[in-house]
Design a protein around this motif. Structure first.
Motif, PDB file in Angstrom:
ATOM      1  N   ARG A  12       0.829  -1.202   0.000  1.00  0.00           N
ATOM      2  CA  ARG A  12       0.000   0.000   0.000  1.00  0.00           C
ATOM      3  C   ARG A  12       0.866   1.256   0.000  1.00  0.00           C
ATOM      4  NH1 ARG A  12      -2.483   3.651   3.389  1.00  0.00           N
ATOM      5  NH2 ARG A  12      -4.577   4.299   2.732  1.00  0.00           N
TER       6      ARG A  12
ATOM      7  N   GLU B 283      -3.684   5.991  -4.748  1.00  0.00           N
ATOM      8  CA  GLU B 283      -4.576   5.773  -3.611  1.00  0.00           C
ATOM      9  C   GLU B 283      -5.569   4.651  -3.904  1.00  0.00           C
ATOM     10  OE1 GLU B 283      -7.537   8.401  -0.681  1.00  0.00           O
ATOM     11  OE2 GLU B 283      -6.392   9.370  -2.271  1.00  0.00           O
TER      12      GLU B 283
ATOM     13  N   TYR C 111      -5.949   1.090  -1.926  1.00  0.00           N
ATOM     14  CA  TYR C 111      -7.234   0.603  -1.437  1.00  0.00           C
ATOM     15  C   TYR C 111      -7.494  -0.820  -1.915  1.00  0.00           C
ATOM     16  CZ  TYR C 111     -12.358   0.269  -1.209  1.00  0.00           C
ATOM     17  OH  TYR C 111     -13.653  -0.147  -0.982  1.00  0.00           O
TER      18      TYR C 111
ATOM     19  N   ARG D 154     -15.018  -6.035   1.163  1.00  0.00           N
ATOM     20  CA  ARG D 154     -15.575  -4.676   1.157  1.00  0.00           C
ATOM     21  C   ARG D 154     -17.095  -4.654   1.159  1.00  0.00           C
ATOM     22  NH1 ARG D 154     -12.048  -3.522  -4.036  1.00  0.00           N
ATOM     23  NH2 ARG D 154     -10.297  -4.746  -3.279  1.00  0.00           N
TER      24      ARG D 154
ATOM     25  N   GLY E 160     -14.499   2.750  -4.116  1.00  0.00           N
ATOM     26  CA  GLY E 160     -13.506   3.061  -3.099  1.00  0.00           C
ATOM     27  C   GLY E 160     -13.326   4.556  -2.923  1.00  0.00           C
TER      28      GLY E 160
ATOM     29  N   VAL F  96     -12.077   6.986   2.389  1.00  0.00           N
ATOM     30  CA  VAL F  96     -12.046   5.910   1.394  1.00  0.00           C
ATOM     31  C   VAL F  96     -13.358   5.146   1.317  1.00  0.00           C
ATOM     32  CG1 VAL F  96      -9.552   5.581   1.614  1.00  0.00           C
ATOM     33  CG2 VAL F  96     -11.088   4.252   3.062  1.00  0.00           C
ATOM     34  N   ASP F  97     -14.325   5.482   2.163  1.00  0.00           N
ATOM     35  CA  ASP F  97     -15.528   4.641   2.233  1.00  0.00           C
ATOM     36  C   ASP F  97     -16.762   5.514   2.382  1.00  0.00           C
ATOM     37  OD1 ASP F  97     -17.506   2.737   2.762  1.00  0.00           O
ATOM     38  OD2 ASP F  97     -16.137   1.463   3.899  1.00  0.00           O
TER      39      ASP F  97
ATOM     40  N   LYS G 216      -8.428   0.050   8.767  1.00  0.00           N
ATOM     41  CA  LYS G 216      -9.737  -0.200   8.172  1.00  0.00           C
ATOM     42  C   LYS G 216     -10.115  -1.645   8.396  1.00  0.00           C
ATOM     43  CE  LYS G 216     -13.332   0.918   5.808  1.00  0.00           C
ATOM     44  NZ  LYS G 216     -14.244   1.929   6.263  1.00  0.00           N
TER      45      LYS G 216
END
Length: 672
Positions: free
Chosen positions: A5, A25, A29, A36, A366, A427-428, A668
């Motif tokens: 990452r 990014e 993710y 997810r 994402g 991110v969510d 996360k």
């Protein structure tokens, strides 16, 4: 995983591409976030899309198996693994209790299995899976082969290094080892099935296997039809069962946005360059129009691996196209109050006084859907108003969780705000949603914009301007723990009972929302959102005054009322709540409301008529500002109304609420 990452983020920042940092990014993710989607939601989508007969025939023809076959293999394989694991454990335990084992060789095999050959717990053979499940061995092998990866050849690059470089192993499920398949974590999980199968279809079409080239268009068409239908159903559920005003409507639109005013009902259209366009879905509910575009296409593997140029191309095809389509219709409705159908018929949409654009993506986006400022700066989003970009999964979560349509509209209002797009990183989407439920997702409005909506122009305090300019940026962490707990309990993945997360409203607001939704009285959605948008303290203060009015009205006599006002990004409003004893006259209230709305230049007004016991017995809503005339000015000037100076001695009530900390958990958490 941390190294992968970090490298993705670093490479993205160093890339000499407009979307390089965002691509990095996005790769980070993809590499670091697993699981997810909630299992029940992923399963529902797969059953409805992949389980459809037309798609089932495509899968059977190309792969040799169906969705039911995949689930059967998963259940049999995990059953075999658990049987071996717990069987060996139980046999060793029983033998240990009884002294010397009756079968020493079997005991040694179990001990060796548990201590030295533990990988065999998760290794299954197609024949064993077929015997346990009842499906053909060839079908079991086809499933296991498709979802397996092989050990690398001696001279191949280490798969761990490929992963660090941003290459995701796909499909992902097991490792093939001769005639056995070692089950991995997330074996045939529902949330990755669709993407894995789509990769397989595309690869088979490229290799011209089993007529896959002819099968892909068939699947692609079904995917688009399903996505649009599902999005319409979910938004209808969020709007208390409302049906779309249209689906798949073709209309005439301008080539140049500057020509939008020349496509009105009475305008001369002959000199305008136009084209035919199609709107996927339009909702028109209580003066609110939702212009919805649905995109079923997936983000390509090159984009997911960090190719910034390919990411830009994919976003051009999905987000930019969808945003432009929704924005075009939004401008036509806002400017002209309707559109021309391709057949030459005028479609009147003048009842819409609030218009929103939404882009629904079948794929999980994402951090892309929360990076509106970056997408706008780089030309992907060109409209003045940013659309709400939401995945189908997250829209399904909202449809199961949101209690009131008015809360959904208020969420949509805030979610589309330019201020939020430039002030929040995350991110969510569901972290954003939980922030809203917890009382947040609010930034102080521009005091100059609020002042423009008031009939007086009060001087703007330096402290208000400074507070607006100095609002800190927000980095959203993980706020979904309560939502996860509720879903896991609902899905049977957790034994701990958990309550559904809710946004708390004061009792009088909750009463209005429930009763107005049930009766569909005018203003139930738009004005309901105005009330939801009030801060907790503002709702509480109005509730306190309302209780005082009710106590006073217990003794009978005349009606008693309170009036308040508010202003925000979607206009100004006026609210009067009147408590009337049984024999009290209320005939004057309509005239009073109209005069007060005119005096305050409010865009809309609402009267709530209550009994002393608190029950709501009537409403009166006016959803448009009144036309200004000299005669009306004079009549209102001499009317016995509180002066504007007294009315606006205080600014409209704030929408800010006390909220939980925004930092959240450091890591996360994945969804099971």
């Amino acid at each position: 995983m941390t190294a992968a990452r970090t490298l993705a983020l670093f490479q993205g920042q160093q890339a000499n591409q407009p979307l390089g940092a965002l691509a990095g990014e996005f790769v980070g993710y993809e590499l670091s976030v697993r699981g997810r989607q909630y299992e029940s939601i992923a399963r529902e989508v797969n059953s409805e899309l992949l389980g459809h007969p037309s798609v089932g025939s495509v899968m059977k023809g190309v792969f040799g198996f169906t969705l039911d076959d995949i689930r059967t293999v998963r259940e049999a394989s995990t059953g075999l693994m658990n049987e071996r694991l717990f069987g060996a454990r139980d046999r060793v335990g029983e033998a240990s209790k009884g002294g010397a084992p009756a079968d020493p060789e079997a005991f040694l095999r179990d001990i060796n299995l548990m201590m030295n050959e533990c990988r065999l717990f998760g290794a299954v053979a197609p024949a064993d899976v077929a015997t346990r499940s009842g499906i053909a061995e060839t079908t079991a092998r086809a499933v296991l082969d498709f979802f397996s990866t092989s050990r690398p050849a001696e001279n191949d690059v280490n798969p761990v290094l490929r992963f660090v470089e941003g290459e995701l192993p796909a499909p992902w499920g097991c490792i093939a080892d001769e005639d056995e398949y070692l089950i991995l974590n997330g074996f045939l999980s529902e949330d990755e099935l669709r993407r894995n199968l789509e990769r397989g279809l595309i690869a088979a079409a490229a290799e011209k296997k089993n007529s896959a080239a002819k099968m892909w268009p068939k699947y692609d068409k079904r995917r688009a039809v399903y996505s649009e239908s599902k999005a319409a159903d979910l938004l209808g559920k969020l709007l208390h069962g409302a049906k779309p005003h249209w689906e798949g409507q073709k209309y005439i639109g301008p080539i140049d946005a500057a020509d939008t005013p020349n496509l009105g009902k009475e305008a001369d259209r002959t000199a305008v360059d136009t084209d035919k366009f199609e709107s996927d879905i339009l909702f028109l509910v209580d003066g609110v129009a939702l212009c919805v575009e649905v995109k079923a296409a997936s983000i390509t593997e090159k984009s997911r691996s960090g190719n910034a140029q390919r990411l830009a191309k994919d976003l051009e095809k999905t987000l930019k196209e969808g945003s432009a389509q929704a924005d075009r219709l939004t401008r036509l409705i806002t400017t002209n109050g309707g559109v021309w159908a391709v057949e030459g018929e005028w479609i009147d949409l003048s009842s819409a006084s609030e218009v929103h654009s939404i882009v629904v993506m079948l794929d999980d986006m994402g951090p892309l859907s929360l990076s509106m400022n970056v997408l706008a700066d780089k030309g992907i989003i060109e409209s003045a108003e940013v659309p709400w970009i939401v995945s189908m999964h997250d829209l399904m979560v909202l449809s199961r969780t949101m209690d009131h349509p008015a809360q959904f509209l208020e969420y949509l209002r805030r979610r589309r705000g330019r201020r939020l797009a430039t002030m929040v990183n995350g991110v969510d989407e569901l972290d954003m949603f939980m922030w809203f439920l917890n009382g947040g997702m609010y930034f102080d409005p521009d005091p100059q914009e609020i002042a423009k909506q008031l009939p007086l122009e009060p001087p703007i305090k330096a402290s208000d301007a400074r507070r607006y300019e100095e609002q800190p940026r927000v980095r959203l962490g993980t706020l979904t723990d309560p939502l996860d707990a509720w879903f896991y309990w609902q899905e049977g993945l957790s034994r701990t009972q958990a309550a559904k997360p809710v946004r708390r409203e004061q009792a009088w607001v909750e009463q209005y929302l429930s009763s107005s939704e049930a009766a569909q009285t005018p203003g139930w959605l738009m004005f309901g959102a105005d009330l939801v948008g009030l801060s907790e303290s503002a709702q509480r203060n109005i509730g306190k005054k309302l209780r005082e009015l009710r106590r006073t009205a217990q003794g009978g006599g005349i009606e008693r009322s309170l009036t308040t006002h508010g202003a925000g990004s979607y206009g100004s409003w006026l609210l009067t709540i009147s408590v009337a004893p049984k024999d009290a006259s209320t005939d004057h209230l309509a005239e009073y409301m109209d005069a007060k709305q005119y005096q305050t230049r409010s865009d809309r007004s609402m009267l709530l008529l209550c009994q002393p016991n608190g029950s709501l017995i009537g409403t009166r809503y006016r959803g448009r500002p009144q036309e200004r005339t000299i005669d009306r000015d004079y009549a209102v000037d001499i009317a016995p109304l509180r002066s504007l100076k007294m009315t606006f001695s205080k600014l409209p009530p704030s929408a800010r609420r006390s909220t939980v900390r925004l930092r959240g958990s450091r890591g996360k958490k994945k969804r099971k």
